[in-house]
Design a protein around this motif. Structure first.
Motif, PDB file in Angstrom:
ATOM      1  N   ASP A   1      15.511  49.808  38.699  1.00 17.29           N
ATOM      2  CA  ASP A   1      15.621  49.568  39.970  1.00 17.29           C
ATOM      3  C   ASP A   1      16.245  48.291  40.091  1.00 17.29           C
ATOM      4  OD1 ASP A   1      14.056  51.869  40.162  1.00 17.29           O
ATOM      5  OD2 ASP A   1      12.210  51.054  40.404  1.00 17.29           O
ATOM      6  N   GLU A   2      15.886  47.218  39.280  1.00 19.29           N
ATOM      7  CA  GLU A   2      16.427  45.946  39.390  1.00 19.29           C
ATOM      8  C   GLU A   2      18.007  45.713  39.511  1.00 19.29           C
ATOM      9  OE1 GLU A   2      14.284  46.761  37.163  1.00 19.29           O
ATOM     10  OE2 GLU A   2      12.483  45.461  37.241  1.00 19.29           O
ATOM     11  N   LEU A   3      18.493  46.623  38.462  1.00 19.98           N
ATOM     12  CA  LEU A   3      19.929  46.756  38.508  1.00 19.98           C
ATOM     13  C   LEU A   3      20.647  47.563  39.916  1.00 19.98           C
ATOM     14  CD1 LEU A   3      20.465  47.842  34.640  1.00 19.98           C
ATOM     15  CD2 LEU A   3      21.135  45.783  35.693  1.00 19.98           C
ATOM     16  N   ARG A   4      19.797  48.674  40.381  1.00 28.33           N
ATOM     17  CA  ARG A   4      20.213  49.426  41.441  1.00 28.33           C
ATOM     18  C   ARG A   4      20.561  48.329  42.600  1.00 28.33           C
ATOM     19  NH1 ARG A   4      16.068  53.432  43.342  1.00 28.33           N
ATOM     20  NH2 ARG A   4      14.825  51.657  43.567  1.00 28.33           N
ATOM     21  N   GLU A   5      19.243  47.405  42.915  1.00 26.90           N
ATOM     22  CA  GLU A   5      19.236  46.434  43.823  1.00 26.90           C
ATOM     23  C   GLU A   5      20.217  45.491  43.715  1.00 26.90           C
ATOM     24  OE1 GLU A   5      17.227  47.033  46.378  1.00 26.90           O
ATOM     25  OE2 GLU A   5      16.640  48.985  45.373  1.00 26.90           O
ATOM     26  N   GLN A   6      20.566  44.986  42.534  1.00 29.73           N
ATOM     27  CA  GLN A   6      21.647  44.033  42.283  1.00 29.73           C
ATOM     28  C   GLN A   6      23.056  44.669  42.484  1.00 29.73           C
ATOM     29  OE1 GLN A   6      21.204  42.071  38.552  1.00 29.73           O
ATOM     30  NE2 GLN A   6      19.259  41.849  38.742  1.00 29.73           N
ATOM     31  N   ALA A   7      23.178  46.043  42.238  1.00 33.40           N
ATOM     32  CA  ALA A   7      24.270  46.564  42.598  1.00 33.40           C
ATOM     33  C   ALA A   7      24.714  46.766  43.899  1.00 33.40           C
ATOM     34  CB  ALA A   7      24.469  48.041  41.821  1.00 33.40           C
ATOM     35  N   TYR A   8      23.626  47.195  44.659  1.00 27.27           N
ATOM     36  CA  TYR A   8      23.756  47.248  46.352  1.00 27.27           C
ATOM     37  C   TYR A   8      23.914  45.704  46.788  1.00 27.27           C
ATOM     38  CZ  TYR A   8      22.464  48.283  50.921  1.00 27.27           C
ATOM     39  OH  TYR A   8      22.649  48.501  52.325  1.00 27.27           O
ATOM     40  N   GLU A   9      23.585  45.197  46.269  1.00 29.04           N
ATOM     41  CA  GLU A   9      23.881  43.632  46.760  1.00 29.04           C
ATOM     42  C   GLU A   9      25.359  43.200  46.543  1.00 29.04           C
ATOM     43  OE1 GLU A   9      22.969  38.749  46.130  1.00 29.04           O
ATOM     44  OE2 GLU A   9      21.608  40.545  45.193  1.00 29.04           O
ATOM     45  N   LYS A  10      25.873  43.365  45.552  1.00 22.24           N
ATOM     46  CA  LYS A  10      27.011  42.980  45.270  1.00 22.24           C
ATOM     47  C   LYS A  10      28.237  44.054  45.795  1.00 22.24           C
ATOM     48  CE  LYS A  10      26.106  39.745  42.241  1.00 22.24           C
ATOM     49  NZ  LYS A  10      24.767  39.939  42.268  1.00 22.24           N
TER      50      LYS A  10
END
Length: 625
Positions: free
Chosen positions: A58-67
């Motif tokens: 989930d953390e990678l998903r949120e970071q990907a969405y931000e970038k």
């Protein structure tokens, strides 16, 4: 990015599936690169169908969405999820999903999933698989097999070879058994050491330590004689429930040793106090959830006593546990706040997927066998944090895990697990029905911590090798001495821009980084000149501002012999050295400094002769103080 596009074009020209692997060190912004790749493909008209960014946390998903959201217009990037029977990302240009969201985290191959229900075959034009080395553990290959015509791009810090398991189909084996086999050789590689030498990632000082008790092997008879209790329940343990022997790699996992935990925590706390103070961001990797509990309590007590001795108020949640059992709600505070949540005691919850730029130290109280897991854990500390001037981090190794540097990334197949909060607690002997007793010894045995040396990473024969810091420094200095045998010769070389750059490039080419040594020797305020002069020619090392002050004071008669404008420029040369060192004197920006530009800059030196020769003389005088 260019290498990626070239590989795609080559594959298409040969009528082959486009498969690309990028191997980039943890912390080198793989997600940002992915965002730029997708944007360039969009600009080139190659996203006729949506793109999919696939990850497993989930953390990678949120970071990907931000970038990714920053690269595309509003609404073009969506996180995949169902609501009222429809896919909320349906009309987006870029879809971001985890395997769990797509229903690919189980073992059943024939069950319907979010993927099959909402996406037809060949639904995507591009699929980017984040951390593809780790993704080989699950059913991520289902996405690739359903989209054979898409461009497949794998992102990894550790390209992974997987030993083949007995239960896998031929199709799965083709994709899952070997990332290199599926994607081909990486089109671009950027290693941890390269990034550190380039100054893109923080330098790392490895400190190896060994608890004295780790030299001992406990037999069943010794454990029984010590009258162990169950660390969970406090009840006595029968002899038949004790294993034949316990070696160091099982301490504080299969055998709890309170004196060992206390000694390791006290040693670590002392080292934190000696290098920056206790209020710095640290991750301690522990063997299991209960071990993390004990470490958290010890570190918290040490901090409270330290505050009491100093007469100051202890900050909130100094040490906290962060495992699958709880504590993840403090991660954001740990990442962002400088006022609380300093020491994170975990097992593997923080091993991947969490960017912690201000992290000052990575600590191993845990034994490891997986080089992939090890590199991911080390990667938590590699990011630079400009705001707190963090350009290096400490790697405290109490269990010998740094021997994993340079080992091959080959691991056994991993059985998918039903994950709790994205991380395990390390209690692999718990099947959920029966937990065998966990022996704890309270025998009062004294434990000391034995220093094993300080090390720095260097690339040798294609592998990452920890080299003793003194040896690394001496080898680097010996290469400088080959070029300049005396301080006079070295000073003459240093003031010649081309010769100086050639020397630095020669060192970097042989994998010796002056920047890294300067950071690790606590000489960040010194110029490279003083680093080399001190260790190579036994000169006193001056900080940049100290050399600036000495130059401005000693050269007053020289300044007085010039006209006012030339004197302002020459004094400005010394002042700019104090700000940016030698590099500042060789930058065109020197002449844009307001007080220098105002009096004529470079041309103002013509009253003293040829400007280039005046500059050289100023440097000789500066480095001669």
């Amino acid at each position: 990015m260019r290498a990626t596009f070239e590989k795609v074009l080559v594959c298409e020209s040969k009528n082959e599936p486009a498969r690309v692997l990028l191997s980039l060190a943890t912390g080198s912004r793989k997600t940002v690169i992915a965002a730029n790749l997708l944007w360039r493909l969009h600009e080139a008209g190659r996203l006729g169908k949506p793109a999919l960014f696939l990850c497993d946390r989930d953390e990678l998903r949120e970071q990907a969405y931000e970038k990714l959201s920053k690269a595309f217009p509003k609404g073009s990037v969506r996180i995949v999820k169902a609501e009222k029977g429809r896919n909320l990302a349906k009309n987006a240009k870029v879809h971001i999903a985890t395997y769990q969201t797509l229903g690919l985290d189980g073992e059943a191959q024939d069950e319907a999933s979010f993927l099959t229900n909402y996406y037809p075959e060949n639904a995507f034009s591009v699929i980017i698989i984040d951390e593809c080395h780790r993704s080989a553990w699950g059913r991520w290959s289902e996405v690739l097999k359903r989209n054979p015509d898409a461009i497949h791009i794998g992102l990894t810090a550790t390209q992974r070879q997987l030993r083949e398991g007995k239960k896998q189909t031929a199709a799965d084996a083709e994709i899952k058994a070997n990332n290199l086999k599926y994607f081909g050789e990486p089109v671009y590689e950027y290693t941890l050491i390269q990034a550190q030498e380039d100054g893109y990632l923080a330098a790392c000082e490895i400190v190896r330590l060994q608890p004295s008790i780790d030299l001992k092997i406990y037999t069943c008879a010794e454990v029984t004689a010590a009258k162990p209790i169950d660390a969970r329940t406090g009840k006595a343990i029968a002899e038949e429930e004790i294993k034949d022997q316990y070696t160091a790699d099982r301490y504080d996992h299969g055998l709890i040793l309170p004196e060992r935990i206390a000694a390791m925590c006290a040693d670590l706390f002392k080292r934190l106090c000696e290098h920056g103070g206790p209020e710095q961001k640290v991750i301690i990797f522990c063997n299991r959830d209960l071990h993390a509990d004990r470490v958290q309590i010890q570190m918290q007590n040490l901090y409270v006593q330290w505050c009491k001795d100093k007469g100051i108020t202890a900050k909130e949640h100094y040490a906290f546990k962060c495992t699958a059992e709880g504590g993840s709600e403090r991660i954001e505070t740990f990442r962002g706040s400088g006022e609380r949540c300093f020491i994170a005691c975990t097992v593997d919850l923080l091993a991947t997927g969490v960017d912690i730029e201000r992290l000052n130290a990575v600590v191993f109280f845990r034994y490891l066998e997986s080089s992939i897991t090890f590199y991911q854990m080390v990667g938590r500390g590699t990011r630079i944090h400009e705001e707190t001037q963090k350009y290096k981090f400490w790697l405290y190794d109490y269990t010998g895990v740094t021997a994993l540097f340079g080992t091959d990334f080959i691991t056994k197949p991993h059985k998918p697990r039903k994950d709790k909060s994205g991380g395990g607690d390390g209690d692999d002997d718990d099947d959920g029905k029966h937990r065998p007793p966990l022996p704890e010894l309270m025998n009062g045995e004294k434990v000391s911590i034995i220093p094993q040396g300080r090390f720095i990473l260097q690339r040798r024969e294609g592998r990452d090798v920890p080299i003793p810091l003194d040896e690394y420094r001496q080898e680097m200095i010996s290469r400088v001495l080959r070029e300049a045998a005396t301080l006079h010769d070295f000073r003459g070389l240093w003031v010649e821009t081309e010769k100086r750059r050639k020397l630095i490039n020669h060192l970097l080419g042989e994998h010796y980084s002056p920047d890294t040594v300067r950071e690790l020797m606590d000489m960040a305020d010194c110029d490279h000149f003083d680093l080399f002069a001190h260790f190579g020619y036994r000169e006193k090392a001056l900080k940049r501002v100290e050399r600036e002050d000495a130059f401005l004071e000693q050269q007053i008669p020289w300044f007085a012999s010039m006209d006012d404008k030339a004197a302002i420029v020459v004094r400005g040369i010394g002042q700019q050295f104090g700000v940016g060192g030698t590099d500042a004197l060789e930058s065109s920006e020197l002449w844009n400094v307001p007080e220098i530009r105002r009096v004529g800059g470079f041309d103002a030196l013509r009253t003293l002769g040829k400007p280039a020769e005046v500059m050289r003389e100023a440097k000789v005088r500066l480095f001669g103080v």
